[in-house]
Write a protein that holds these residues in place. Structure first.
Motif, PDB file in Angstrom:
ATOM      1  N   VAL A   1      71.945  19.052  11.900  1.00  0.00           N
ATOM      2  CA  VAL A   1      71.651  18.475  13.237  1.00  0.00           C
ATOM      3  C   VAL A   1      70.634  17.875  13.019  1.00  0.00           C
ATOM      4  O   VAL A   1      69.440  18.085  12.690  1.00  0.00           O
ATOM      5  CB  VAL A   1      70.890  20.456  13.997  1.00  0.00           C
ATOM      6  N   VAL A   2      71.340  16.890  14.300  1.00  0.00           N
ATOM      7  CA  VAL A   2      70.120  16.049  14.448  1.00  0.00           C
ATOM      8  C   VAL A   2      70.546  15.143  15.766  1.00  0.00           C
ATOM      9  O   VAL A   2      71.302  15.559  16.560  1.00  0.00           O
ATOM     10  CB  VAL A   2      70.723  14.315  13.274  1.00  0.00           C
ATOM     11  N   VAL A   3      69.151  14.012  16.180  1.00  0.00           N
ATOM     12  CA  VAL A   3      68.852  13.673  17.456  1.00  0.00           C
ATOM     13  C   VAL A   3      69.780  12.000  17.186  1.00  0.00           C
ATOM     14  O   VAL A   3      68.095  11.828  16.004  1.00  0.00           O
ATOM     15  CB  VAL A   3      68.610  14.092  18.025  1.00  0.00           C
ATOM     16  N   VAL A   4      69.800  11.088  17.534  1.00  0.00           N
ATOM     17  CA  VAL A   4      69.866   9.563  17.061  1.00  0.00           C
ATOM     18  C   VAL A   4      69.685   9.476  17.890  1.00  0.00           C
ATOM     19  O   VAL A   4      71.063   9.077  19.036  1.00  0.00           O
ATOM     20  CB  VAL A   4      70.985   9.843  16.112  1.00  0.00           C
ATOM     21  N   GLU A   5      69.022   7.947  17.807  1.00  0.00           N
ATOM     22  CA  GLU A   5      69.225   7.467  19.520  1.00  0.00           C
ATOM     23  C   GLU A   5      69.084   5.603  19.071  1.00  0.00           C
ATOM     24  O   GLU A   5      67.915   5.198  17.958  1.00  0.00           O
ATOM     25  CB  GLU A   5      67.102   7.694  19.926  1.00  0.00           C
TER      26      GLU A   5
END
Length: 67
Positions: free
Chosen positions: A32-36
């Motif tokens: 589970v990742v958040v990419v910006e």
């Protein structure tokens, strides 16, 4: 291409074209990742279609379980 990844300037291999490629390269595609990218948060669906460009600012945050 050269990008800024989590504050560190790195040179990406030619075969890394999309965000999904980048996550696979660093073996975090299943987490589970958040990419910006350049200040814009991507949805998981956008990882496959979002192409990386020279000088992109990329932030990747993944969650670690524990107590």
């Amino acid at each position: 291409m050269k990008v800024l990844l989590n504050g560190e300037s790195i040179q990406l291999a030619e075969e890394i074209v999309t965000v999904a490629d980048l996550l696979t390269h660093y073996e975090i595609q299943e987490k589970v990742v958040v990419v910006e990218i350049n200040g814009e948060i991507l949805t998981r669906v956008e990882h496959q279609s979002t192409r990386l460009a020279d000088k992109d600012r990329i932030e990747i945050v993944h969650f670690v379980g524990g107590g």
